[in-house]
Design a protein around this motif. Sequence first.
Motif, PDB file in Angstrom:
ATOM      1  N   PHE A  74       0.815  -1.406   0.335  1.00  7.78           N
ATOM      2  CA  PHE A  74      -0.273   0.261   0.119  1.00  7.78           C
ATOM      3  C   PHE A  74       0.572   1.018   0.187  1.00  7.78           C
ATOM      4  CE2 PHE A  74      -2.594   3.315   2.606  1.00  7.78           C
ATOM      5  CZ  PHE A  74      -2.888   3.622   1.428  1.00  7.78           C
ATOM      6  N   PRO A  75       1.910   1.589   0.725  1.00  7.00           N
ATOM      7  CA  PRO A  75       2.249   2.614   0.671  1.00  7.00           C
ATOM      8  C   PRO A  75       2.678   3.173  -0.715  1.00  7.00           C
ATOM      9  CG  PRO A  75       3.168   1.257   2.709  1.00  7.00           C
ATOM     10  CD  PRO A  75       2.482   1.048   1.719  1.00  7.00           C
ATOM     11  N   ALA A  76       3.769   2.546  -1.068  1.00 10.48           N
ATOM     12  CA  ALA A  76       4.218   2.762  -2.550  1.00 10.48           C
ATOM     13  C   ALA A  76       2.696   2.827  -3.774  1.00 10.48           C
ATOM     14  CB  ALA A  76       5.670   1.267  -2.922  1.00 10.48           C
ATOM     15  N   TRP A  77       2.597   2.186  -3.585  1.00  9.68           N
ATOM     16  CA  TRP A  77       1.267   1.849  -4.129  1.00  9.68           C
ATOM     17  C   TRP A  77       0.250   3.174  -3.674  1.00  9.68           C
ATOM     18  CZ3 TRP A  77      -0.124   0.827  -9.104  1.00  9.68           C
ATOM     19  CH2 TRP A  77      -1.353   0.272  -9.447  1.00  9.68           C
ATOM     20  N   ARG A  78       0.076   3.803  -3.206  1.00  8.17           N
ATOM     21  CA  ARG A  78      -0.480   4.770  -2.591  1.00  8.17           C
ATOM     22  C   ARG A  78       0.509   6.068  -3.316  1.00  8.17           C
ATOM     23  NH1 ARG A  78      -1.641   7.191   3.160  1.00  8.17           N
ATOM     24  NH2 ARG A  78      -2.987   9.067   1.861  1.00  8.17           N
ATOM     25  N   ALA A  79       1.811   6.081  -3.281  1.00  9.33           N
ATOM     26  CA  ALA A  79       2.366   7.093  -3.981  1.00  9.33           C
ATOM     27  C   ALA A  79       2.634   7.194  -4.928  1.00  9.33           C
ATOM     28  CB  ALA A  79       3.828   6.880  -3.216  1.00  9.33           C
ATOM     29  N   ARG A 132      -8.890  13.437  -2.366  1.00 11.52           N
ATOM     30  CA  ARG A 132      -8.644  11.916  -1.890  1.00 11.52           C
ATOM     31  C   ARG A 132      -8.101  11.732  -2.158  1.00 11.52           C
ATOM     32  NH1 ARG A 132     -14.404  10.986  -3.733  1.00 11.52           N
ATOM     33  NH2 ARG A 132     -15.259  13.011  -4.731  1.00 11.52           N
ATOM     34  N   GLU A 133      -8.654  10.312  -1.023  1.00  9.14           N
ATOM     35  CA  GLU A 133      -7.156   9.469  -0.313  1.00  9.14           C
ATOM     36  C   GLU A 133      -7.495   8.308  -0.318  1.00  9.14           C
ATOM     37  OE1 GLU A 133      -5.389  11.016   3.102  1.00  9.14           O
ATOM     38  OE2 GLU A 133      -4.044  12.810   2.456  1.00  9.14           O
ATOM     39  N   PRO A 134      -6.522   7.139  -0.943  1.00  8.81           N
ATOM     40  CA  PRO A 134      -7.350   5.880  -0.430  1.00  8.81           C
ATOM     41  C   PRO A 134      -7.232   5.513   0.985  1.00  8.81           C
ATOM     42  CG  PRO A 134      -4.627   6.322  -1.188  1.00  8.81           C
ATOM     43  CD  PRO A 134      -5.187   7.147  -0.550  1.00  8.81           C
ATOM     44  N   LEU A 135      -7.979   4.492   0.716  1.00 11.92           N
ATOM     45  CA  LEU A 135      -8.141   3.979   2.612  1.00 11.92           C
ATOM     46  C   LEU A 135      -7.415   2.752   2.968  1.00 11.92           C
ATOM     47  CD1 LEU A 135     -12.001   2.879   1.410  1.00 11.92           C
ATOM     48  CD2 LEU A 135     -11.371   5.096   2.245  1.00 11.92           C
ATOM     49  N   GLY A 136      -6.787   2.351   1.728  1.00 15.61           N
ATOM     50  CA  GLY A 136      -5.946   1.232   2.591  1.00 15.61           C
ATOM     51  C   GLY A 136      -5.761  -0.038   2.083  1.00 15.61           C
ATOM     52  N   VAL A 137      -6.259  -1.249   2.743  1.00 17.13           N
ATOM     53  CA  VAL A 137      -5.961  -2.812   2.153  1.00 17.13           C
ATOM     54  C   VAL A 137      -8.183  -2.584   2.293  1.00 17.13           C
ATOM     55  CG1 VAL A 137      -6.145  -4.935   2.424  1.00 17.13           C
ATOM     56  CG2 VAL A 137      -4.457  -2.874   2.883  1.00 17.13           C
ATOM     57  N   VAL A 138      -8.548  -2.799   0.850  1.00 11.96           N
ATOM     58  CA  VAL A 138     -10.040  -3.265   1.103  1.00 11.96           C
ATOM     59  C   VAL A 138     -10.361  -4.296   0.368  1.00 11.96           C
ATOM     60  CG1 VAL A 138     -10.285  -0.741   0.798  1.00 11.96           C
ATOM     61  CG2 VAL A 138     -10.226  -2.021  -1.364  1.00 11.96           C
ATOM     62  N   ALA A 139     -11.753  -4.711   0.310  1.00 10.56           N
ATOM     63  CA  ALA A 139     -11.348  -5.816  -0.435  1.00 10.56           C
ATOM     64  C   ALA A 139     -13.118  -6.499  -0.739  1.00 10.56           C
ATOM     65  CB  ALA A 139     -11.704  -6.863   1.491  1.00 10.56           C
ATOM     66  N   ALA A 140     -13.087  -7.731  -1.638  1.00 16.57           N
ATOM     67  CA  ALA A 140     -14.652  -7.327  -2.468  1.00 16.57           C
ATOM     68  C   ALA A 140     -14.794  -9.038  -2.592  1.00 16.57           C
ATOM     69  CB  ALA A 140     -14.642  -6.950  -4.096  1.00 16.57           C
ATOM     70  N   ILE A 141     -16.008  -9.504  -2.601  1.00 25.17           N
ATOM     71  CA  ILE A 141     -16.641 -10.774  -1.522  1.00 25.17           C
ATOM     72  C   ILE A 141     -17.497 -10.469  -3.086  1.00 25.17           C
ATOM     73  CG2 ILE A 141     -18.104 -12.243  -0.726  1.00 25.17           C
ATOM     74  CD1 ILE A 141     -17.525  -9.959   1.988  1.00 25.17           C
ATOM     75  N   CYS A 142     -17.773 -11.532  -3.750  1.00 23.43           N
ATOM     76  CA  CYS A 142     -18.424 -11.637  -5.572  1.00 23.43           C
ATOM     77  C   CYS A 142     -19.419 -12.982  -4.650  1.00 23.43           C
ATOM     78  CB  CYS A 142     -17.850 -11.197  -6.418  1.00 23.43           C
ATOM     79  SG  CYS A 142     -16.166 -10.145  -6.587  1.00 23.43           S
ATOM     80  N   PRO A 143     -20.901 -12.635  -6.030  1.00 24.93           N
ATOM     81  CA  PRO A 143     -20.946 -13.365  -6.112  1.00 24.93           C
ATOM     82  C   PRO A 143     -21.586 -14.419  -7.539  1.00 24.93           C
ATOM     83  CG  PRO A 143     -22.630 -11.987  -7.303  1.00 24.93           C
ATOM     84  CD  PRO A 143     -21.036 -11.455  -6.772  1.00 24.93           C
ATOM     85  N   PRO A 184     -11.253  -2.312 -10.947  1.00 24.61           N
ATOM     86  CA  PRO A 184     -10.750  -1.172 -11.194  1.00 24.61           C
ATOM     87  C   PRO A 184     -11.046   0.402 -10.638  1.00 24.61           C
ATOM     88  CG  PRO A 184     -11.806  -2.013 -12.737  1.00 24.61           C
ATOM     89  CD  PRO A 184     -11.834  -2.590 -11.665  1.00 24.61           C
ATOM     90  N   ILE A 185     -11.924   0.175  -9.878  1.00 30.32           N
ATOM     91  CA  ILE A 185     -12.178   1.693  -9.214  1.00 30.32           C
ATOM     92  C   ILE A 185     -11.424   1.728  -7.661  1.00 30.32           C
ATOM     93  CG2 ILE A 185     -13.936   3.029  -8.414  1.00 30.32           C
ATOM     94  CD1 ILE A 185     -15.939   2.114 -10.218  1.00 30.32           C
ATOM     95  N   ALA A 186     -11.358   0.493  -7.248  1.00 33.54           N
ATOM     96  CA  ALA A 186     -10.096   0.533  -5.914  1.00 33.54           C
ATOM     97  C   ALA A 186      -9.144   0.797  -6.233  1.00 33.54           C
ATOM     98  CB  ALA A 186     -10.159  -1.123  -5.023  1.00 33.54           C
ATOM     99  N   THR A 187      -8.003  -0.201  -7.480  1.00 33.60           N
ATOM    100  CA  THR A 187      -6.883   0.257  -7.439  1.00 33.60           C
ATOM    101  C   THR A 187      -6.272   1.697  -8.085  1.00 33.60           C
ATOM    102  OG1 THR A 187      -7.339  -1.201  -9.471  1.00 33.60           O
ATOM    103  CG2 THR A 187      -6.078  -1.751  -6.956  1.00 33.60           C
ATOM    104  N   ALA A 188      -6.771   2.447  -8.941  1.00 33.56           N
ATOM    105  CA  ALA A 188      -6.813   3.318  -9.202  1.00 33.56           C
ATOM    106  C   ALA A 188      -7.013   4.109  -8.631  1.00 33.56           C
ATOM    107  CB  ALA A 188      -8.066   3.862 -10.622  1.00 33.56           C
ATOM    108  N   THR A 189      -7.731   4.319  -7.148  1.00 38.09           N
ATOM    109  CA  THR A 189      -7.540   5.336  -7.006  1.00 38.09           C
ATOM    110  C   THR A 189      -6.308   5.296  -5.349  1.00 38.09           C
ATOM    111  OG1 THR A 189      -9.519   3.736  -5.374  1.00 38.09           O
ATOM    112  CG2 THR A 189     -10.514   5.732  -6.390  1.00 38.09           C
ATOM    113  N   GLY A 190      -5.788   3.910  -5.679  1.00 35.68           N
ATOM    114  CA  GLY A 190      -5.203   4.278  -4.301  1.00 35.68           C
ATOM    115  C   GLY A 190      -5.433   2.753  -3.515  1.00 35.68           C
ATOM    116  N   ASN A 191      -5.703   2.115  -3.085  1.00 34.40           N
ATOM    117  CA  ASN A 191      -6.019   1.576  -2.837  1.00 34.40           C
ATOM    118  C   ASN A 191      -4.947  -0.036  -3.295  1.00 34.40           C
ATOM    119  OD1 ASN A 191      -8.115   2.193  -0.715  1.00 34.40           O
ATOM    120  ND2 ASN A 191      -8.931   2.441  -2.882  1.00 34.40           N
ATOM    121  N   CYS A 192      -4.954  -1.160  -1.915  1.00 39.79           N
ATOM    122  CA  CYS A 192      -4.851  -2.554  -2.577  1.00 39.79           C
ATOM    123  C   CYS A 192      -6.217  -3.752  -2.050  1.00 39.79           C
ATOM    124  CB  CYS A 192      -3.263  -2.616  -1.978  1.00 39.79           C
ATOM    125  SG  CYS A 192      -2.339  -1.856  -2.054  1.00 39.79           S
TER     126      CYS A 192
END
Length: 522
Positions: A77-82, A159-170, A183-191
């Motif tokens: 996360f730190p390097a990705w958000r940077a 707009r700052e990223p949140l950090g580590v986020v998760a997705a649970i899919c059907p 796309p949206i989670a990562t392009a905004t700088g989250n992992c």
Amino acid sequence: TTHEKIQNVEDYTQEIDADIETFPLDTPYFVDNKFVKSETTSYIELHDPATNNLVTRVPQSTDAELKAAVESAKKAFPAWRATSVMARQQIMFKFTQLVRDNWDRLAASITLEQGKTFADAKGDVLRGLQVAEGACAIPEQMKGEVLEVAKDMETRSYREPLGVVAAICPFNFPAMIPLWSIPIATATGNCLILKPSERDPGAAMILAELAEKAGFPPGVLNVIHGAAKTVDFILDEPAIKAISFVGSNRAGEYIFTRGSANGKRVQANLGAKNHAAILPDANKQHALNSIVGAAFGAAGQRCMALSTLVMVGETKDWLPDLAESAKALKVNGGFEAGADLGPVISPQSKERIEKLIASAEEEGATILLDGRGFKPEKYPNGNFIGPTIITNVKPHMKCYTEEIFGPVLVCLNVDSLDESIDLINANEYGNGVAIFTRSGATATAFQKNIEAGQVGINVPIPVPLPMFSFTGNKKSIAGGGASYFYGKPGLNFYTQLKTVTSLWRSEDAISKSADVAMPTHS
Ligand code: NAD
């Protein structure tokens, strides 16, 4: 990946399908940009819904593997958000191109594991790709606001990223729904930690491979597997700041409640019972085509399937034509040319759907078209149900109160537009709705008074494109719709706003004494 032999529609033969059963490869997990074989002893078997041959075994990720995925994302996360937003945009450009280049391969994986027809699976990929393409505009989307709030003072928002986020899919959109988040989670700088459905993770695994090829650094996207145990890990892991969920009410209400109680942001799209109101002044051919397509396409396993028909006035006389059109649909293995609908996901699902049809009969409804027991010649072992139409349905019947999620259309009669609105609004779900009419005034009255979140006017499946959002309502979305997927609300979900107010005052304008009253800037 686990089924490399079937990369497009031409590659599929039942012999190859059966061959996979002889040598099934276990689905790996994906961490630090590597595919890794799980150390688990607990597997979920995944069968081709058309043949019930074993395709792969999906691991229930071990505790150590789940933890490792989070550690990897935290580290990245730190390097990705940077990284600059321009660098992330370039990766997103490459990613969208790779998804396009691998379109057939993704679709083939979906048809093999989920059962939908190849043409429909290509649509599944494309609707997700469009979200990724939208995220290529991330530099524009990430822009904050600035206002000069006083002559020497300004406020800016970031707009700052949140950090580590998760997705649970059907299970029902194995590519599109992971692509609502990746796309949206990562392009905004989250992992992002992605948990695909344990029933068809193949497309998500291909997306992970493409993400690595596109240049995502290790740990920015990790894929873990399993069922409720993995979900509980995600709900309780403090490092995970936000959860995107799409699926049933049973799982989603639990996830929303427990995730929220643990202080996480949760967005959760849930189940549905989508109605189509058909008015006597509608273009009959267009209305019937639309209803048949939206009720039976994907074997009714779309959250926006039009599963309930509200026939206003004399449109009840159109039922024979509706039944004829539904009967003409070709039910077959999803790789077969000309197939209109494939099997449902599992033998258990087939049994559940057939029981709901039987319950309608027991409660006094009429089975106008009965798809129970249908077997395509080449696929005697698949989970097939032919298009089914149930008429004379009343709102108290189980086939009306429960989400069927199969190729079953239930039909109710009303006498007026107002009655149709009252009936639809009394339903606890509020995902999508459609009206078929030639009258602008009728459509406007319907649009204003209906409580569903996504309204189609002469449009059967009004799922908004990525510049808008997926806007379910009522019981179809958790938390009263506090957060929607994609579009501006999707961007809000994955970012934390920070406002900075600064004062740059010349030395001679600085006051000689402190002011203790609340600053008002007025
Ligand atoms: P599901 O709820 O069974 O599974 C979804 C996810 O939740 C899976 O990853 C699964 O592993 C997990 N899960 C399942 N049961 C769980 C439990 N008891 N505890 C914790 N986690 C659990 O849903 P599904 O059958 O895969 O998908 C079909 C449902 O999804 C339908 O109700 C459909 O309407 C809904 N859906 C909604 C939308 C939407 O945008 N509103 C889109 C697609 C599907």
